[in-house]
Design a protein around this motif. Sequence first.
Motif, mmCIF file in Angstrom:
data_model
loop_
_atom_site.group_PDB
_atom_site.id
_atom_site.type_symbol
_atom_site.label_atom_id
_atom_site.label_comp_id
_atom_site.label_asym_id
_atom_site.label_seq_id
_atom_site.Cartn_x
_atom_site.Cartn_y
_atom_site.Cartn_z
ATOM 1 N N PRO A 20 -30.214 -3.292 51.983
ATOM 2 C CA PRO A 20 -30.431 -2.030 51.710
ATOM 3 C C PRO A 20 -29.403 -1.386 50.664
ATOM 4 N N LYS A 21 -28.318 -2.173 50.115
ATOM 5 C CA LYS A 21 -27.479 -1.528 49.106
ATOM 6 C C LYS A 21 -28.316 -1.704 47.857
ATOM 7 N N TYR A 22 -29.354 -2.770 47.791
ATOM 8 C CA TYR A 22 -29.672 -2.870 46.526
ATOM 9 C C TYR A 22 -31.223 -3.011 46.499
ATOM 10 N N ASN A 23 -31.657 -2.041 47.889
ATOM 11 C CA ASN A 23 -33.088 -2.008 47.945
ATOM 12 C C ASN A 23 -34.005 -3.157 47.745
ATOM 13 N N LEU A 24 -33.421 -4.384 48.520
ATOM 14 C CA LEU A 24 -33.757 -5.872 48.216
ATOM 15 C C LEU A 24 -34.103 -6.380 49.422
ATOM 16 N N GLY A 25 -35.350 -7.340 49.678
ATOM 17 C CA GLY A 25 -35.426 -8.204 50.746
ATOM 18 C C GLY A 25 -35.678 -9.663 50.382
ATOM 19 N N ILE A 26 -35.513 -10.221 50.860
ATOM 20 C CA ILE A 26 -35.676 -11.968 50.487
ATOM 21 C C ILE A 26 -36.298 -12.718 51.750
ATOM 22 N N SER A 27 -37.670 -13.104 51.724
ATOM 23 C CA SER A 27 -38.238 -13.996 52.684
ATOM 24 C C SER A 27 -38.197 -15.381 51.946
ATOM 25 N N ILE A 28 -37.835 -16.628 52.675
ATOM 26 C CA ILE A 28 -38.302 -17.802 52.235
ATOM 27 C C ILE A 28 -39.065 -18.705 53.655
ATOM 28 N N ILE A 29 -40.034 -19.137 53.472
ATOM 29 C CA ILE A 29 -40.804 -19.842 54.555
ATOM 30 C C ILE A 29 -41.117 -21.105 54.177
ATOM 31 N N THR A 30 -40.819 -22.252 54.873
ATOM 32 C CA THR A 30 -41.366 -23.449 54.633
ATOM 33 C C THR A 30 -42.081 -24.218 56.170
ATOM 34 N N ASN A 31 -43.082 -24.957 55.612
ATOM 35 C CA ASN A 31 -43.607 -25.622 56.829
ATOM 36 C C ASN A 31 -43.019 -27.196 57.095
ATOM 37 N N GLN A 32 -41.679 -27.162 57.313
ATOM 38 C CA GLN A 32 -41.038 -28.415 57.659
ATOM 39 C C GLN A 32 -39.748 -27.727 58.435
ATOM 40 N N SER A 33 -39.622 -28.596 59.576
ATOM 41 C CA SER A 33 -38.500 -28.124 60.502
ATOM 42 C C SER A 33 -37.541 -29.262 61.116
ATOM 43 N N GLY A 34 -36.397 -29.052 60.868
ATOM 44 C CA GLY A 34 -35.273 -29.978 61.285
ATOM 45 C C GLY A 34 -33.893 -29.439 61.205
ATOM 46 N N PRO A 35 -32.953 -30.335 61.532
ATOM 47 C CA PRO A 35 -31.634 -29.554 61.904
ATOM 48 C C PRO A 35 -30.946 -29.280 60.327
ATOM 49 N N LYS A 36 -31.549 -29.666 59.259
ATOM 50 C CA LYS A 36 -30.865 -29.344 57.967
ATOM 51 C C LYS A 36 -31.546 -28.218 57.324
ATOM 52 N N THR A 37 -32.837 -27.886 57.940
ATOM 53 C CA THR A 37 -33.603 -27.137 57.065
ATOM 54 C C THR A 37 -32.948 -25.367 57.148
ATOM 55 N N PRO A 38 -32.375 -25.062 58.241
ATOM 56 C CA PRO A 38 -31.784 -23.710 58.057
ATOM 57 C C PRO A 38 -30.633 -23.546 57.010
ATOM 58 N N LYS A 39 -29.753 -24.612 56.699
ATOM 59 C CA LYS A 39 -28.740 -24.543 55.879
ATOM 60 C C LYS A 39 -29.557 -24.675 54.332
ATOM 61 N N LEU A 40 -30.582 -25.334 54.192
ATOM 62 C CA LEU A 40 -31.087 -25.233 53.111
ATOM 63 C C LEU A 40 -31.882 -24.092 52.840
ATOM 64 N N LEU A 41 -32.675 -23.404 53.721
ATOM 65 C CA LEU A 41 -33.323 -21.996 53.333
ATOM 66 C C LEU A 41 -31.952 -21.219 53.060
ATOM 67 N N ASN A 42 -31.079 -20.816 53.742
ATOM 68 C CA ASN A 42 -29.838 -20.016 53.583
ATOM 69 C C ASN A 42 -29.344 -20.221 51.966
ATOM 70 N N LYS A 43 -29.178 -21.549 51.934
ATOM 71 C CA LYS A 43 -28.394 -21.687 50.709
ATOM 72 C C LYS A 43 -29.245 -21.333 49.467
ATOM 73 N N THR A 44 -30.652 -21.592 49.619
ATOM 74 C CA THR A 44 -31.543 -21.082 48.501
ATOM 75 C C THR A 44 -31.654 -19.424 48.443
ATOM 76 N N ALA A 45 -31.644 -18.976 49.676
ATOM 77 C CA ALA A 45 -31.852 -17.479 49.574
ATOM 78 C C ALA A 45 -30.432 -16.770 48.938
ATOM 79 N N GLN A 46 -29.453 -17.420 49.264
ATOM 80 C CA GLN A 46 -28.180 -16.826 48.856
ATOM 81 C C GLN A 46 -28.072 -17.166 47.350
ATOM 82 N N LYS A 47 -28.513 -18.227 46.713
ATOM 83 C CA LYS A 47 -28.599 -18.433 45.313
ATOM 84 C C LYS A 47 -29.326 -17.314 44.619
ATOM 85 N N MET A 48 -30.525 -17.218 45.103
ATOM 86 C CA MET A 48 -31.413 -16.106 44.664
ATOM 87 C C MET A 48 -30.725 -14.739 44.635
ATOM 88 N N LEU A 49 -30.202 -14.461 45.684
ATOM 89 C CA LEU A 49 -29.448 -13.272 45.848
ATOM 90 C C LEU A 49 -28.309 -13.122 44.625
#
Length: 375
Positions: free
Chosen positions: A340-369
Motif C-alpha cells: 500500500p505504501k507504494y500503491n503497488l502489487g506484484i503477482s508471479i505465477i508459474t506452471n511448475q511446482s516443487g520444493p524450491k519453487t516458492p523461494k524462486l518466486l519470492n526471490k524474483t518478486a523481491q528483486k523486482m520490488l
Amino acid sequence: MKYSLLLASLFFIVSFQKSFSQENNLDGIIPEIIKKNGEKFVKSKNISSVSIGIYKDGRVYTEHFGEIVKGKNNPPNDNTIYEIGSISKTITGYLVAKAVLNKKIKLEDDIRIYLDGNYPNLEYKGVPITIKHLITHTSGLPTFLPSRMNGLYEKLTKEVPNEYLALEKSYDKEKFLNELTTVSITTEPGIHYLYSNSGAELIGCILEKVYHKSIDELLKENFSDTFNMSATTIKLDSLQSKNLVRGYWMDSETPAPNNLNPLWGTAGGIKMTITDMMRYIELQLDDNNPIVSESHKALYEIRSPLQIGYYWRIWKDKYGTSYNHHGGTSGTQNWLFIYPKYNLGISIITNQSGPKTPKLLNKTAQKMLKELIKE
C-alpha cells in the motif's frame, strides 16, 4: 500579485511535467523490469513458463514467458487460467470480513453454532474453536482432511499428483464433516499457529450456511460481477476450461492433473487469470473499501514482524506494512504481494511446482520490488 500568480502557474506547469515525465518513465521501466526477471526465471531448472503482473499507481503491466506445454511453443497470455492454490484463502478472507461487517458472523463465535450435528471434540478443555481461529490457522485442526493427505506432499515422489487426485476422488463434503467428528484438538485454540487447509475448507461450509449460497455464487456476486474478475471461480464453464493450465510436478515431463476440489474450494480451489489478479490487487489497494480494511486487520502474531489477518500474511519492514500469500498445487505455484505504501502489487505465477519453487518466486518478486522502488 501578478508575480505571485506567475510563480504559482510556473510551479504547476513544472510539477505537472515532472509527474507526467515520471509516469511515462515508469511505463518504459516496468516492462523492462518484468522482461529481465521473467526471462531469467524461465531459465531456472524445471521451469516451463511464468506470468508476471505488476499494478502500480492505477496502471497494469503483464507479460508472459516460456511454454505452457514443454516443446509446444505456446506461451501463456492474459486469458490463461491458473489454479492459484492457497491465495484462494485471501479471497475467502474477504468473504469472511464481509460476513463480519454484515453481522452474519462474529470472530469470537463458536464455530459449532453453524454446524449441523454434534461436535463436542471441537474444543480443548472447554475452549471452543472460533471463526477467528479458523482464519488465523490457530484452531488446532489438521493441515488436511482427509487425514491420509497429511504428509503427502513431503514425500516428493513422482506419484504425488496422482495420489492426491485419487484421494480427492474418494472424498466429498459429507465425508469431510463425518471425519471432522473424529478430529482430536490437543492444544488450546488461539495459542499455536498450525497451517490448516481443513480449517479453511470448514469456513467455506460456514459461509454457505450463513449466506444460503454456494461459494461459486458468492465469488460471482462479490468478484466477477462487482470487479469484472470473470475467471475468478472454482468451477469453470466449458469455454473457460480450455484456457486452464496443467503444470508440472518436480522434474516431471508429464503435466500433473488439475485438482478436483470436491469440498468447498475455499482453501485452495479458486482459479484466476493474471488479469483478474491485477483487478484483485487494485481492490486490495482500495483504502476506502471497508471490507478490505477489515480483512487487513492483524489478528494474530506468528513471530515479529509477521502477523496474520483474514488469512493474509502481514509483514512490516522498510517498505511499510505489506500483505502477501503463497499458493501452490501439484502443477502451479504463485506468490502475491501488496504494498500500500507504494500503491503497488506484484503477482508471479508459474506452471511448475516443487520444493524450491516458492523461494524462486519470492526471490524474483523481491528483486523486482527493489528495482521498482529504486526507480
